[in-house]
Design a protein around this motif. Structure first.
Motif, PDB file in Angstrom:
ATOM      1  N   ILE A  32       0.692  -0.652  -0.271  1.00  0.00           N
ATOM      2  CA  ILE A  32      -0.225   0.011  -0.121  1.00  0.00           C
ATOM      3  C   ILE A  32       0.557   1.028   0.315  1.00  0.00           C
ATOM      4  CG2 ILE A  32      -2.074   1.213   1.654  1.00  0.00           C
ATOM      5  CD1 ILE A  32      -3.262  -1.382   2.321  1.00  0.00           C
ATOM      6  N   ALA A  33       1.756   1.214   0.669  1.00  0.00           N
ATOM      7  CA  ALA A  33       2.561   2.880   1.117  1.00  0.00           C
ATOM      8  C   ALA A  33       3.616   2.705  -0.756  1.00  0.00           C
ATOM      9  CB  ALA A  33       3.810   2.087   2.420  1.00  0.00           C
ATOM     10  N   ALA A  34       4.358   1.042  -1.129  1.00  0.00           N
ATOM     11  CA  ALA A  34       4.571   1.782  -2.635  1.00  0.00           C
ATOM     12  C   ALA A  34       3.491   2.124  -3.198  1.00  0.00           C
ATOM     13  CB  ALA A  34       4.966   0.066  -3.209  1.00  0.00           C
ATOM     14  N   ASP A  35       2.711   1.760  -2.899  1.00  0.00           N
ATOM     15  CA  ASP A  35       1.281   2.573  -4.414  1.00  0.00           C
ATOM     16  C   ASP A  35       1.421   3.661  -4.001  1.00  0.00           C
ATOM     17  OD1 ASP A  35       0.739  -0.736  -5.388  1.00  0.00           O
ATOM     18  OD2 ASP A  35      -0.594  -0.392  -3.600  1.00  0.00           O
ATOM     19  N   TYR A  36       1.028   4.331  -3.393  1.00  0.00           N
ATOM     20  CA  TYR A  36       1.379   5.687  -2.540  1.00  0.00           C
ATOM     21  C   TYR A  36       2.493   6.691  -3.019  1.00  0.00           C
ATOM     22  CZ  TYR A  36      -3.590   5.767  -0.470  1.00  0.00           C
ATOM     23  OH  TYR A  36      -4.342   5.455   0.220  1.00  0.00           O
ATOM     24  N   ALA A  37       3.716   5.215  -3.122  1.00  0.00           N
ATOM     25  CA  ALA A  37       4.625   6.434  -3.512  1.00  0.00           C
ATOM     26  C   ALA A  37       4.893   6.954  -5.982  1.00  0.00           C
ATOM     27  CB  ALA A  37       6.074   5.902  -3.406  1.00  0.00           C
ATOM     28  N   ILE A  38       3.879   5.415  -6.032  1.00  0.00           N
ATOM     29  CA  ILE A  38       3.928   5.731  -7.274  1.00  0.00           C
ATOM     30  C   ILE A  38       2.501   6.710  -7.996  1.00  0.00           C
ATOM     31  CG2 ILE A  38       3.459   4.426  -9.221  1.00  0.00           C
ATOM     32  CD1 ILE A  38       4.238   2.132  -7.959  1.00  0.00           C
ATOM     33  N   ILE A  39       2.081   6.915  -7.029  1.00  0.00           N
ATOM     34  CA  ILE A  39       0.435   7.633  -7.406  1.00  0.00           C
ATOM     35  C   ILE A  39       1.165   8.975  -6.792  1.00  0.00           C
ATOM     36  CG2 ILE A  39      -0.860   5.899  -7.686  1.00  0.00           C
ATOM     37  CD1 ILE A  39      -2.255   6.518  -5.159  1.00  0.00           C
ATOM     38  N   TYR A  40       1.510   9.157  -5.999  1.00  0.00           N
ATOM     39  CA  TYR A  40       1.477  10.484  -5.634  1.00  0.00           C
ATOM     40  C   TYR A  40       1.691  11.876  -6.017  1.00  0.00           C
ATOM     41  CZ  TYR A  40       2.512  14.066  -2.676  1.00  0.00           C
ATOM     42  OH  TYR A  40       2.856  15.834  -2.200  1.00  0.00           O
ATOM     43  N   PHE A  41       2.303  11.791  -7.288  1.00  0.00           N
ATOM     44  CA  PHE A  41       2.357  12.769  -8.399  1.00  0.00           C
ATOM     45  C   PHE A  41       1.154  12.549  -8.944  1.00  0.00           C
ATOM     46  CE2 PHE A  41       6.179  12.954  -6.550  1.00  0.00           C
ATOM     47  CZ  PHE A  41       7.193  14.177  -6.234  1.00  0.00           C
ATOM     48  N   THR A  42       0.211  12.148  -9.281  1.00  0.00           N
ATOM     49  CA  THR A  42      -0.643  12.134 -10.491  1.00  0.00           C
ATOM     50  C   THR A  42      -1.785  11.927 -10.102  1.00  0.00           C
ATOM     51  OG1 THR A  42      -0.808   9.313  -9.814  1.00  0.00           O
ATOM     52  CG2 THR A  42       0.641  10.103 -11.272  1.00  0.00           C
ATOM     53  N   LEU A  43      -1.884  11.886  -8.402  1.00  0.00           N
ATOM     54  CA  LEU A  43      -3.678  12.521  -8.115  1.00  0.00           C
ATOM     55  C   LEU A  43      -3.611  13.884  -7.185  1.00  0.00           C
ATOM     56  CD1 LEU A  43      -4.543   9.311  -6.207  1.00  0.00           C
ATOM     57  CD2 LEU A  43      -5.459  10.192  -7.841  1.00  0.00           C
ATOM     58  N   PRO A  44      -4.488  14.081  -7.463  1.00  0.00           N
ATOM     59  CA  PRO A  44      -4.977  15.610  -7.173  1.00  0.00           C
ATOM     60  C   PRO A  44      -5.034  15.533  -5.284  1.00  0.00           C
ATOM     61  CG  PRO A  44      -7.094  15.495  -8.147  1.00  0.00           C
ATOM     62  CD  PRO A  44      -5.752  13.866  -7.828  1.00  0.00           C
ATOM     63  N   PRO A  45      -4.443  16.793  -4.942  1.00  0.00           N
ATOM     64  CA  PRO A  45      -3.928  16.420  -3.426  1.00  0.00           C
ATOM     65  C   PRO A  45      -5.059  16.573  -2.781  1.00  0.00           C
ATOM     66  CG  PRO A  45      -3.359  18.489  -4.081  1.00  0.00           C
ATOM     67  CD  PRO A  45      -3.494  17.761  -5.113  1.00  0.00           C
ATOM     68  N   ALA A  46      -6.710  16.665  -2.984  1.00  0.00           N
ATOM     69  CA  ALA A  46      -7.901  16.581  -1.864  1.00  0.00           C
ATOM     70  C   ALA A  46      -8.192  15.260  -1.990  1.00  0.00           C
ATOM     71  CB  ALA A  46      -8.952  17.280  -2.502  1.00  0.00           C
ATOM     72  N   GLU A  47      -7.693  14.582  -3.605  1.00  0.00           N
ATOM     73  CA  GLU A  47      -8.682  12.861  -3.555  1.00  0.00           C
ATOM     74  C   GLU A  47      -6.809  11.997  -2.669  1.00  0.00           C
ATOM     75  OE1 GLU A  47      -9.455   9.742  -4.333  1.00  0.00           O
ATOM     76  OE2 GLU A  47     -10.329  11.337  -4.966  1.00  0.00           O
ATOM     77  N   LEU A  48      -5.809  12.596  -2.891  1.00  0.00           N
ATOM     78  CA  LEU A  48      -4.667  11.814  -1.874  1.00  0.00           C
ATOM     79  C   LEU A  48      -5.226  12.019  -0.652  1.00  0.00           C
ATOM     80  CD1 LEU A  48      -2.657  10.298  -2.378  1.00  0.00           C
ATOM     81  CD2 LEU A  48      -0.762  12.639  -2.146  1.00  0.00           C
ATOM     82  N   ILE A  49      -5.731  13.167  -0.107  1.00  0.00           N
ATOM     83  CA  ILE A  49      -6.101  12.996   1.153  1.00  0.00           C
ATOM     84  C   ILE A  49      -6.785  12.209   1.598  1.00  0.00           C
ATOM     85  CG2 ILE A  49      -6.722  15.320   3.290  1.00  0.00           C
ATOM     86  CD1 ILE A  49      -4.912  16.783   1.863  1.00  0.00           C
ATOM     87  N   LYS A  50      -8.161  12.346   0.735  1.00  0.00           N
ATOM     88  CA  LYS A  50      -9.604  11.098   0.630  1.00  0.00           C
ATOM     89  C   LYS A  50      -8.538   9.612   0.772  1.00  0.00           C
ATOM     90  CE  LYS A  50     -12.775  10.258  -1.432  1.00  0.00           C
ATOM     91  NZ  LYS A  50     -13.752  10.461  -2.896  1.00  0.00           N
TER      92      LYS A  50
END
Length: 186
Positions: A32-50
């Motif tokens: 899960i943490a590795a997935d976030y490292a990949i998608i961090y720059f592709t999601l808008p901050p509000a969606e990432l926070i959610k």
């Protein structure tokens, strides 16, 4: 009092509950943490926070139920990602709280690379948070002392962030020197 669960939290709680029945543990959380490292720059901050909020809610319950210290490293990583997302979403006061949480879990994990990673991200993020440059430099110096001569991506981040803060402070020679250390570590 607990707030009602959002649909994303409820869905993730269901998935994690099923995973626990299948004996999923720290490996699942590492993924899960590795997935976030990949998608961090592709999601808008509000969606990432959610999305991070949903996973961190489940992480909180998992840690309370299992007391699995192997998960502290992942909790530090996800908390650091939450802090970055909050900075991107212009919620600096909340981000600073998440930095403290990330550092606490990184310390409790006993993993120097995780602590260096969290410190490095916080140092680099400091300029975007409009922290005083002296505070950023002090944070970098503390992280450098903690990491010593250990080479990892976090130590490179710390030196790069230190160089950036020194440049902003007008300390050009020191900034160039710090940048050379970051280059050498890289």
């Amino acid at each position: 009092a607990a707030a009602p669960a959002s649909p994303a939290v409820a869905l993730e709680a269901l998935r994690h509950g099923l995973d626990q029945l299948a004996d999923a543990g720290s490996d699942e959380w590492e993924s899960i943490a590795a997935d976030y490292a990949i998608i961090y720059f592709t999601l808008p901050p509000a969606e990432l926070i959610k999305q991070l909020g949903a996973d961190l809610t489940i992480m909180e319950h998992t840690l309370a139920a299992k007391h699995d210290t192997s998960l502290y490293r992942v909790a530090a990583q996800l908390s650091g990602m939450m802090a970055l997302a909050l900075v991107s979403h212009h919620q600096v006061a909340l981000a600073r709280r998440w930095w403290r949480t990330a550092r606490r879990y990184a310390d409790q994990s006993g993993d120097l690379e995780t602590r260096a990673w969290v410190d490095g991200l916080e140092v680099v993020s400091g300029t975007y948070e409009r922290r005083p440059t002296s505070q950023i430099i002090d944070l970098a110096d503390e992280a450098i002392t903690l990491a010593g001569d250990h080479v990892c991506c976090g130590s490179v981040e710390v030196w790069a962030g230190r160089a950036q803060a020194l440049a902003l402070a007008g300390r050009t020679d020191e900034a160039v020197s710090a940048l050379r250390v970051a280059t050498d570590l890289t």
